[in-house]
Design a protein around this motif. Structure first.
Motif, PDB file in Angstrom:
ATOM      1  N   THR A  18       0.922  -1.253   0.112  1.00 13.90           N
ATOM      2  CA  THR A  18       0.039   0.084  -0.072  1.00 13.90           C
ATOM      3  C   THR A  18       0.892   1.143  -0.094  1.00 13.90           C
ATOM      4  N   ALA A  61      -3.131   4.375  -0.990  1.00 15.37           N
ATOM      5  CA  ALA A  61      -3.595   3.747  -2.203  1.00 15.37           C
ATOM      6  C   ALA A  61      -2.980   2.498  -2.392  1.00 15.37           C
ATOM      7  N   SER A  62      -3.931   1.464  -2.613  1.00 16.27           N
ATOM      8  CA  SER A  62      -3.588   0.049  -2.819  1.00 16.27           C
ATOM      9  C   SER A  62      -2.530   0.002  -4.177  1.00 16.27           C
ATOM     10  N   LEU A  63      -1.432  -0.778  -4.007  1.00 18.93           N
ATOM     11  CA  LEU A  63      -0.253  -1.021  -5.388  1.00 18.93           C
ATOM     12  C   LEU A  63      -0.769  -2.576  -5.718  1.00 18.93           C
ATOM     13  N   HIS A  64      -1.660  -3.068  -4.962  1.00 18.83           N
ATOM     14  CA  HIS A  64      -1.891  -4.504  -5.531  1.00 18.83           C
ATOM     15  C   HIS A  64      -0.671  -5.466  -5.514  1.00 18.83           C
ATOM     16  N   LEU A 121      -2.682  10.619  -8.800  1.00 15.56           N
ATOM     17  CA  LEU A 121      -3.677   9.900  -7.980  1.00 15.56           C
ATOM     18  C   LEU A 121      -4.817  10.032  -8.815  1.00 15.56           C
ATOM     19  N   LYS A 167      -9.228   8.962  -8.478  1.00 17.83           N
ATOM     20  CA  LYS A 167     -10.456   7.984  -7.899  1.00 17.83           C
ATOM     21  C   LYS A 167     -11.055   7.251  -8.853  1.00 17.83           C
ATOM     22  N   LYS A 174      -6.343   5.407  -6.550  1.00 15.56           N
ATOM     23  CA  LYS A 174      -5.346   4.548  -7.142  1.00 15.56           C
ATOM     24  C   LYS A 174      -4.296   5.423  -7.906  1.00 15.56           C
TER      25      LYS A 174
END
Length: 665
Positions: A336, A352-355, A373, A375, A382
């Motif tokens: 994250t 923000a998640s980086l997966h 960023l 939304k 993201k």
């Protein structure tokens, strides 16, 4: 002072204070100092305390006087509060203009208004007195929130004329109120609101009006429901008339004689919206002439004479300070981004998640980068790109660790997965996330045991496994911070009630890999009891249409583990239900048999997950997109593009009421 003198003085003070309040909260032009207002309010309060029979509903002292409610009553709208169709670009606006002018067969004038990002409400006045306020609900039935709406000081308790009228508007939370509210909640260790809209909606759905009063909400009126016959021929004249009656109207509306002027207005506010003291999420465009509105009429869901232009998702630039790692209930390690706080689409974003590691490498994201960023759908933030030209050389490349950040066990890639997993079944992070999943709404639905409470119980070493939840003692919970007698009893009651859940809720809550809520329902309906499930073989599972090989393998492996058998034995001795209580396959009505259903919009009576389960329980399958293979689209509030696509393909569209009637029948 005798009663007659008191009556006259109270009437004089009520009139003065309501006038001062209108000047301050609606016109933003106070005519007296705050001290004078306070002095007169105190005098009124003293007189009303001495002569309680003289207190009127129009008195400003009655804005916060109601007792907390047990629940909200339903209110039927005499004139439905319909949602608007959406436009997302200039082409959509021009297409709307072409449709309108062709149907009207004459030139039209438009009114453009800012689309306030709040909660739609209706206010009813009888003989000039505010008597009821309600939410939009599903457009036909809302909830009575009169006590909460009376706390909004820009809502007049009486209007200039003794007439009956229903007006519609948007209640919202200004930026300054939102920031103050979240600051106070942070200081108390409470969860902050994600954005002003959520805060406004949450405030107006408080059962205690004193809570709503403390939130400092505001309102803009923009329309009307029930309206006594008069000679006002246009929407713009009605807006002016509403302002003359004492209602707060947004001053930024504009009359446009061409679609080009409309597009200019939209373009202007697309860039100027950050300078407002409240959130907007678009522009509403309406035909001004009321006779033309009547001629244009309505579709099943929307007026043909109005449309809502929705702003595109907002982007923001910020600094990526570090990357944190979290471990989910299945052992997946997720990176994250921790960011410098930045406002985007109405809320402050810091994470923000980086997966996964592959995404980080693909985008070449480094610690210290300046990033953009966005939304997705104005909800999920993201990172969309790195601004490489702003690199200084001090940025640090990131690589995933070899060990679990929670338990230091070796991380592994399973099969062809991108994600890294911790395979330690006793990993504290996985245990905690598993508990959070177990109590969630789609699983055992234990009210009061949210993520923060589970974290608190876990840190206090009161729980480690699912069975520990059913061993919690009142005296243990009362020792914890912010755990009062009432909240503790509510939690214990909810835990006790969860013992009666049907088998599929328990199955899903156990967190079997590859087994979601739908598969859990299928398994429970097929085997009926936990004992039969435990004794079933791979061949038994694979014989079920909806259970694939991976799922069957996962189920067999899960029920072969000694710790699972031990857990189920503990739960059984604690009287947790192990039997399926829903309809059997033969009992299920097949109203959606072999049909493909798409759900869109927000429903009043069901969550999306609940509606999906009902469709599946009645023989249908739910997909996410509308195509020529779709049989029915079930549309709730704000249905959007899927509704439009269904219309284009002539696919049957059901509203929520028709869906409910079909299920109940």
């Amino acid at each position: 002072m005798d009663k007659l003198e008191a009556k006259n003085r109270i009437a004089e003070l009520v009139q003065l204070l309501n006038k001062y309040g209108h000047e301050y909260y609606v016109l933003d032009q106070p005519s007296v100092p705050d001290a004078e207002y306070d002095q007169k309010m105190q005098e009124l309060q003293r007189l009303e305390a001495k002569f309680p029979a003289l207190v009127s509903t129009a008195s400003p002292t009655q804005r916060v006087g109601g007792e907390p409610l047990d629940k909200f009553q339903k209110v039927e709208h005499h004139v439905p509060m319909l949602s608007l169709g959406n436009a997302f670009n200039e082409a959509d606006l021009r297409a709307f203009d072409r449709r309108v002018t062709q149907l009207a067969a004459e030139p039209v004038v438009y009114i453009c208004e800012l689309k306030i990002d709040g909660l739609a409400i209706a206010l009813t006045y009888e003989n000039g007195t505010f008597v009821r306020g309600s939410t939009r609900g599903d457009g036909r039935v809302g909830e009575d929130i009169t006590s909460n709406l009376r706390t909004i000081r820009s809502i007049p308790l009486t209007i200039q004329e003794k007439r009956s009228i229903e007006v519609r508007g948007e209640a919202f939370m200004p930026h300054h109120s939102f920031l103050a509210l979240n600051k106070g909640r942070e200081e108390k260790g409470e969860m902050v609101f994600a954005n002003p809209r959520n805060a406004a909606a949450g405030s107006l759905r408080q059962l205690d009006p004193k809570v709503a009063a403390s939130r400092n909400l505001d309102i803009f009126l923009f329309g009307y429901g029930k309206w006594e016959a008069d000679s006002l021929p246009s929407h713009s004249e009605r807006l002016k008339y509403l302002a003359a009656l004492g209602f707060k109207i947004n001053p930024e509306w504009k009359r446009c004689t061409t679609i080009d002027e409309v597009i200019e207005y939209v373009s202007y506010w697309s860039t100027e919206r950050p300078n407002l003291s409240y959130e907007i999420d678009g522009i509403v465009i309406k035909v001004d002439d009321l006779q033309q509105q009547e001629k244009l009429g309505f579709t099943a869901k929307n007026p043909r004479w109005a449309i809502a232009y929705k702003f595109p998702a907002t982007e923001a630039v910020t600094k990526l300070r570090t990357i944190e790692l979290s471990v989910g209930r299945t052992g997946v390690v997720t990176p994250t981004a921790i960011l410098d706080p930045v406002q985007i689409a109405g809320s402050t974003v810091q994470r923000a998640s980086l997966h996964n590691e592959d995404l980080i490498k693909e985008m070449d994201i480094r610690i210290g980068d300046t990033v953009v960023l966005k939304k997705a759908g104005d909800i999920i933030p993201k990172v969309v790109r790195v601004i490489e030209e702003k690199r200084t050389g001090d940025e640090v490349e990131f690589s995933m660790p070899k060990q679990c950040p929670s338990c230091n066990s070796e991380l592994a890639h399973l099969e062809d997965e991108v994600a890294l997993r911790c395979l330690n079944p006793n990993c504290p992070a996985q245990l905690k996330e598993g508990l959070i999943h177990f109590v969630s709404r789609d699983a055992m639905n234990i009210d009061g045991l949210g993520e923060k409470v589970i974290e608190q119980l876990f840190q206090a070493k009161l729980i480690k496994t699912i069975a520990d939840l059913y061993r919690l003692k009142k005296e243990e919970l009362l020792k914890l911070d912010r755990m009062g007698e009432k909240s503790v009893q509510n939690i214990l009651n909810a835990i006790e009630a969860s013992k009666s859940n049907s088998l599929e809720k328990l199955l899903f809550g156990l967190g079997i890999r590859h087994i979601g809520a739908k598969a859990a329902q299928t398994l429970a309906a097929h085997f009926h009891t936990m004992d039969e499930l435990c004794e079933a073989t791979y061949e038994d599972f694979i014989a079920i249409d909806e259970i694939g090989e991976k799922m069957a393998d996962s189920i067999v492996q899960f029920f072969s583990e000694e710790k699972v058998i031990e857990l189920l034995q503990h739960l059984s001795t604690m009287d947790v239900n192990m039997t399926y209580l829903g309809p059997t396959q033969s009992q299920m009505t097949a109203i959606f048999s072999n049909q493909t259903i798409v759900l869109t919009g927000k429903m009043e009576s069901f969550t999306r997950s609940e509606a999906k389960k009902l469709v599946e329980a009645n023989g249908g399958s739910v997909t996410s997109s509308v195509s020529k293979n779709t049989d029915i689209v079930i549309a709730g509030e704000a249905a959007g593009s899927k509704y439009k696509k269904a219309q284009e393909l002539n696919i049957p569209i059901w509203d929520e009421q028709k869906f409910k009637e079909a299920i109940e029948s």
